[in-house]
Design an enzyme around this catalytic site. Structure first.
Site, PDB file in Angstrom:
ATOM      1  N   LYS A 158       0.821  -1.211   0.000  1.00 55.21           N
ATOM      2  CA  LYS A 158       0.000   0.000   0.000  1.00 55.21           C
ATOM      3  C   LYS A 158       0.853   1.258   0.000  1.00 55.21           C
ATOM      4  O   LYS A 158       1.810   1.359   0.770  1.00 55.21           O
ATOM      5  CB  LYS A 158      -0.858   0.038   1.275  1.00 55.21           C
ATOM      6  CG  LYS A 158      -1.947  -0.987   1.361  1.00 55.21           C
ATOM      7  CD  LYS A 158      -2.676  -0.753   2.681  1.00 55.21           C
ATOM      8  CE  LYS A 158      -3.991  -1.433   2.742  1.00 55.21           C
ATOM      9  NZ  LYS A 158      -4.699  -1.132   3.993  1.00 55.21           N
ATOM     10  N   GLY A 164      -8.891   6.366  -1.780  1.00 53.53           N
ATOM     11  CA  GLY A 164      -9.868   6.087  -2.829  1.00 53.53           C
ATOM     12  C   GLY A 164      -9.582   4.796  -3.575  1.00 53.53           C
ATOM     13  O   GLY A 164      -9.930   4.649  -4.746  1.00 53.53           O
ATOM     14  N   GLY A 165      -8.958   3.849  -2.875  1.00 51.53           N
ATOM     15  CA  GLY A 165      -8.690   2.554  -3.495  1.00 51.53           C
ATOM     16  C   GLY A 165      -7.481   2.549  -4.419  1.00 51.53           C
ATOM     17  O   GLY A 165      -7.137   1.523  -5.003  1.00 51.53           O
ATOM     18  N   LYS A 201      -0.414  -7.993   5.792  1.00 54.85           N
ATOM     19  CA  LYS A 201      -1.025  -9.283   5.499  1.00 54.85           C
ATOM     20  C   LYS A 201      -2.325  -8.991   4.758  1.00 54.85           C
ATOM     21  O   LYS A 201      -3.074  -8.089   5.140  1.00 54.85           O
ATOM     22  CB  LYS A 201      -1.327  -9.981   6.833  1.00 54.85           C
ATOM     23  CG  LYS A 201      -2.089 -11.250   6.703  1.00 54.85           C
ATOM     24  CD  LYS A 201      -1.173 -12.429   6.932  1.00 54.85           C
ATOM     25  CE  LYS A 201      -1.861 -13.721   6.577  1.00 54.85           C
ATOM     26  NZ  LYS A 201      -0.995 -14.626   5.837  1.00 54.85           N
ATOM     27  N   LEU A 203      -5.894  -9.914   4.123  1.00 56.02           N
ATOM     28  CA  LEU A 203      -6.923 -10.753   4.744  1.00 56.02           C
ATOM     29  C   LEU A 203      -7.875 -11.238   3.648  1.00 56.02           C
ATOM     30  O   LEU A 203      -8.307 -10.451   2.812  1.00 56.02           O
ATOM     31  CB  LEU A 203      -7.678  -9.959   5.812  1.00 56.02           C
ATOM     32  CG  LEU A 203      -6.790  -9.377   6.926  1.00 56.02           C
ATOM     33  CD1 LEU A 203      -7.614  -8.548   7.890  1.00 56.02           C
ATOM     34  CD2 LEU A 203      -6.073 -10.488   7.683  1.00 56.02           C
ATOM     35  N   GLU A 287      -7.234   2.360   8.346  1.00 56.70           N
ATOM     36  CA  GLU A 287      -6.952   3.786   8.189  1.00 56.70           C
ATOM     37  C   GLU A 287      -8.008   4.617   8.910  1.00 56.70           C
ATOM     38  O   GLU A 287      -9.062   4.109   9.285  1.00 56.70           O
ATOM     39  CB  GLU A 287      -6.895   4.198   6.707  1.00 56.70           C
ATOM     40  CG  GLU A 287      -8.226   4.178   6.009  1.00 56.70           C
ATOM     41  CD  GLU A 287      -8.223   4.991   4.709  1.00 56.70           C
ATOM     42  OE1 GLU A 287      -7.281   5.759   4.454  1.00 56.70           O
ATOM     43  OE2 GLU A 287      -9.204   4.874   3.957  1.00 56.70           O
ATOM     44  N   ASN A 289     -10.267   8.234   8.588  1.00 56.84           N
ATOM     45  CA  ASN A 289     -10.691   9.375   7.783  1.00 56.84           C
ATOM     46  C   ASN A 289     -11.071  10.505   8.735  1.00 56.84           C
ATOM     47  O   ASN A 289     -11.962  10.349   9.564  1.00 56.84           O
ATOM     48  CB  ASN A 289     -11.873   9.020   6.894  1.00 56.84           C
ATOM     49  CG  ASN A 289     -11.489   8.043   5.790  1.00 56.84           C
ATOM     50  OD1 ASN A 289     -12.152   7.059   5.558  1.00 56.84           O
ATOM     51  ND2 ASN A 289     -10.379   8.299   5.126  1.00 56.84           N
ATOM     52  N   ARG A 291     -12.765  13.208   8.668  1.00 57.13           N
ATOM     53  CA  ARG A 291     -13.807  14.053   8.053  1.00 57.13           C
ATOM     54  C   ARG A 291     -15.143  13.338   8.171  1.00 57.13           C
ATOM     55  O   ARG A 291     -15.211  12.201   8.617  1.00 57.13           O
ATOM     56  CB  ARG A 291     -13.485  14.256   6.574  1.00 57.13           C
ATOM     57  CG  ARG A 291     -13.310  12.914   5.860  1.00 57.13           C
ATOM     58  CD  ARG A 291     -13.245  13.046   4.362  1.00 57.13           C
ATOM     59  NE  ARG A 291     -12.758  11.828   3.742  1.00 57.13           N
ATOM     60  CZ  ARG A 291     -13.487  10.754   3.484  1.00 57.13           C
ATOM     61  NH1 ARG A 291     -14.760  10.729   3.816  1.00 57.13           N
ATOM     62  NH2 ARG A 291     -12.958   9.689   2.907  1.00 57.13           N
ATOM     63  N   ARG A 337     -25.414   3.924  -2.745  1.00 56.67           N
ATOM     64  CA  ARG A 337     -24.843   5.050  -3.485  1.00 56.67           C
ATOM     65  C   ARG A 337     -25.290   4.968  -4.926  1.00 56.67           C
ATOM     66  O   ARG A 337     -25.003   3.999  -5.626  1.00 56.67           O
ATOM     67  CB  ARG A 337     -23.318   4.987  -3.448  1.00 56.67           C
ATOM     68  CG  ARG A 337     -22.759   5.142  -2.065  1.00 56.67           C
ATOM     69  CD  ARG A 337     -21.271   5.408  -2.155  1.00 56.67           C
ATOM     70  NE  ARG A 337     -20.648   5.307  -0.847  1.00 56.67           N
ATOM     71  CZ  ARG A 337     -19.408   5.710  -0.589  1.00 56.67           C
ATOM     72  NH1 ARG A 337     -18.666   6.215  -1.557  1.00 56.67           N
ATOM     73  NH2 ARG A 337     -18.914   5.594   0.617  1.00 56.67           N
TER      74      ARG A 337
HETATM   75  P1  ADP Z   1      -8.227   3.731   0.744  1.00 54.53           P
HETATM   76  O1  ADP Z   1      -7.544   4.803   1.546  1.00 54.53           O
HETATM   77  O2  ADP Z   1      -7.778   3.726  -0.679  1.00 54.53           O
HETATM   78  O3  ADP Z   1      -9.706   3.698   0.929  1.00 54.53           O
HETATM   79  P2  ADP Z   1      -7.938   1.541   2.677  1.00 54.53           P
HETATM   80  O4  ADP Z   1      -6.674   1.290   3.368  1.00 54.53           O
HETATM   81  O5  ADP Z   1      -9.040   2.194   3.466  1.00 54.53           O
HETATM   82  O6  ADP Z   1      -7.641   2.364   1.327  1.00 54.53           O
HETATM   83  O7  ADP Z   1      -8.507   0.188   2.087  1.00 54.53           O
HETATM   84  C1  ADP Z   1      -9.636   0.185   1.243  1.00 54.53           C
HETATM   85  C2  ADP Z   1     -10.140  -1.217   1.039  1.00 54.53           C
HETATM   86  O8  ADP Z   1      -9.093  -2.075   0.543  1.00 54.53           O
HETATM   87  C3  ADP Z   1     -10.626  -1.911   2.296  1.00 54.53           C
HETATM   88  O9  ADP Z   1     -11.961  -1.573   2.619  1.00 54.53           O
HETATM   89  C4  ADP Z   1     -10.474  -3.361   1.878  1.00 54.53           C
HETATM   90  O10 ADP Z   1     -11.522  -3.733   1.000  1.00 54.53           O
HETATM   91  C5  ADP Z   1      -9.199  -3.381   1.073  1.00 54.53           C
HETATM   92  N1  ADP Z   1      -8.019  -3.672   1.944  1.00 54.53           N
HETATM   93  C6  ADP Z   1      -7.193  -2.766   2.521  1.00 54.53           C
HETATM   94  N2  ADP Z   1      -6.244  -3.390   3.282  1.00 54.53           N
HETATM   95  C7  ADP Z   1      -6.464  -4.719   3.181  1.00 54.53           C
HETATM   96  C8  ADP Z   1      -5.839  -5.899   3.749  1.00 54.53           C
HETATM   97  N3  ADP Z   1      -4.780  -5.828   4.573  1.00 54.53           N
HETATM   98  N4  ADP Z   1      -6.383  -7.104   3.445  1.00 54.53           N
HETATM   99  C9  ADP Z   1      -7.460  -7.192   2.613  1.00 54.53           C
HETATM  100  N5  ADP Z   1      -8.071  -6.141   2.042  1.00 54.53           N
HETATM  101  C10 ADP Z   1      -7.607  -4.910   2.323  1.00 54.53           C
END
Ligand code: ADP
Length: 450
Positions: A158, A164-165, A201, A203, A287, A289, A291, A337
């Site tokens: 990451k 935003g994915g 890891k 999940l 994470e 947010n 806001r 949505r």
């Molecule tokens: P963003 O800031 O882009 O929204 P996030 O860290 O909140 O990123 O992660 C967004 C989504 O990505 C999570 O809701 C989940 O679906 C997937 N995700 C993130 N980290 C993991 C992980 N360690 N294992 C499995 N899926 C993950």
């Protein structure tokens, strides 16, 4: 209390803030690009200021233009909504330097939580459980590979600045590490100007559970339970509900208290969301947010509170109107949505709304800036509305959602409404038994082009 606030956003969330302000007797100022001169938020606010051309970079993201709009209108505080400048620490700094108030957390809190590595480190120190992974950033491929062996595959790489994915890549095994590592770094660099990455890891069957927190900035903080946002496409939420169908009252109280205590510890002010993956009864922080979130209305529905009103109150120095002991869950709420997108590709579908009719009746809320004849501009997010339903329990909320979707008419553009009709017929959705990967698999089998 403020006399006048400026809303640095557009669309349904700008209306949401204007509505709260009006109920509080506060004047509102809308800002808009030239593409949004006829937008509903401009019509509904008490005053409006054009701040630039259609491109967001030159309008909704232009800090000097927004500050100038405050000076012209005499607005004393700025609500950022979500997206755009809502998690921009520099924006908060500039607002304060001009003697104005930001309706949201401090620049420092935004900075700490905006960098995912620092956020995770901070949360770990505050006693919040995290996904196992690297201690801080991972600089080289060799380091990434040895971590992969140590944590065990699959892993997710990451970008620390990601959102935003974007900037997330999964490596199923050692052979996939090189490509995933380089891609996550490149995406971090090109989207967020920062190529630092870390490893977690991955999940395989978690649910997405997030805790709504609220602080007064004076050491008092509460939680407003969880939202389950496990139905996602490309890591983006499409269907959210509260309470989470898989969470027990005991689990809610435990993780909620951990989050509220952490926020009290750092003197957090305003609304925030602490996001977790939840698997086999364990919560793993991913994470925060700093806001208001798109899906905040489901929490408002079950607790009967107006989160924007509370945000404005604490920003002006007043107390929040609730305490942990007075917050009680009432029933079940679901939000879908509605995007102007063409299925099955989900490609954006801007255009003119030829007919718009909103559903009504008990327990139905439609947050949208649409109207008959409105031209959806092609420059911004494709979210055009949120349909929120509230019932005494989950089955009642589901039945109400199906009924309300049936009443909704949005003609002239393609929308994601058919997706929700189809999803509501699925047994997994009826039962609430799915994880974050379920929708992707379902889309592949039920909605693919081929
Ligand atoms: P963003 O800031 O882009 O929204 P996030 O860290 O909140 O990123 O992660 C967004 C989504 O990505 C999570 O809701 C989940 O679906 C997937 N995700 C993130 N980290 C993991 C992980 N360690 N294992 C499995 N899926 C993950």
């Amino acid at each position: 209390m403020f006399n006048k606030i400026l809303v640095a956003n557009r669309g349904e969330i700008a209306l949401r803030v204007i509505r709260a302000a009006r109920e509080m007797g506060i004047q509102s100022v809308a800002v808009h690009s030239t593409a949004d001169s006829d937008a509903m938020h401009v019509r509904m606010a008490d005053e409006s200021v054009c701040i630039g051309p259609p491109s967001s970079a030159q309008s909704y993201l232009s800090i000097p233009s927004i500050i100038a709009a405050c000076e012209i209108t005499g607005a004393e505080a700025i609500h950022p909504g979500y997206g755009f400048l809502s998690e921009n620490a520099q924006f908060v700094q500039v607002i304060e330097d001009h003697g104005l108030t930001f309706i949201g957390p401090t620049a420092e809190h935004i900075r700490v939580m905006g960098d995912k590595i620092t956020a995770k480190d901070t949360m770990k120190k505050l006693g919040v459980p995290c996904v196992p992974g690297s201690e801080g950033g991972v600089a080289t491929l060799e380091e990434a590979k040895s971590l992969g062996d140590e944590i065990g595959y699959p892993v997710i790489i990451k970008a620390t600045a990601g959102g935003g994915g974007k900037g997330m890549k999964v490596a199923q095994n050692a052979a996939e590490m090189e490509k995933a590592f380089q891609t996550a770094r490149a995406e971090g660099k090109s989207n967020f100007g920062n190529d630092e990455v870390y490893i977690e890891k991955y999940l395989t069957t978690p649910r997405h559970i997030e805790i709504q927190v609220f602080g007064d900035g004076k050491g008092r903080a509460v939680h407003l339970g969880e939202r389950d946002c496990s139905l996602q496409r490309r890591h983006q939420k499409v269907f959210e509900e509260a309470p989470g169908p898989s969470i027990t009252a005991e689990e809610r109280a435990r993780i909620g208290k951990t989050c509220a205590d952490a926020m009290a510890d750092i003197n957090y002010i305003g609304a925030g969301t602490i996001e977790f993956l939840y698997e086999n009864g364990e919560f793993y922080f991913i994470e925060m947010n700093t806001r208001l979130q798109v899906e905040h209305p489901v929490t408002e529905a079950i607790f009967g509170v107006d989160l924007v009103r509370e945000q404005i109150r604490v920003a002006s120095g007043l107390d929040m109107t609730f305490e942990q002991d007075t917050l009680e869950i009432n029933g079940h709420a679901i939000e879908v949505r509605i995007n102007a997108e063409k299925l099955p590709s989900f490609s954006p579908c801007p255009g003119t709304i030829t007919q718009y009719h909103t559903p009504g009746g008990l327990g139905v809320r439609m947050d949208s800036a649409l109207y008959d004849g409105y031209k959806i501009p092609p420059y911004y997010d494709s979210l055009i509305g949120k349909l929120i339903v509230h019932g005494r329990d989950r089955p009642e909320a589901l039945a109400r959602l199906a009924r309300a979707l049936g009443e909704l008419i949005v003609d002239g553009v393609d929308t994601t409404v058919p997706l929700f009709h189809a999803l509501l017929a699925e047994e997994a959705v009826q039962r609430g038994s799915y994880n974050i990967h379920w929708l992707e698999h379902w889309l592949e089998t039920n909605l693919s082009d081929s």
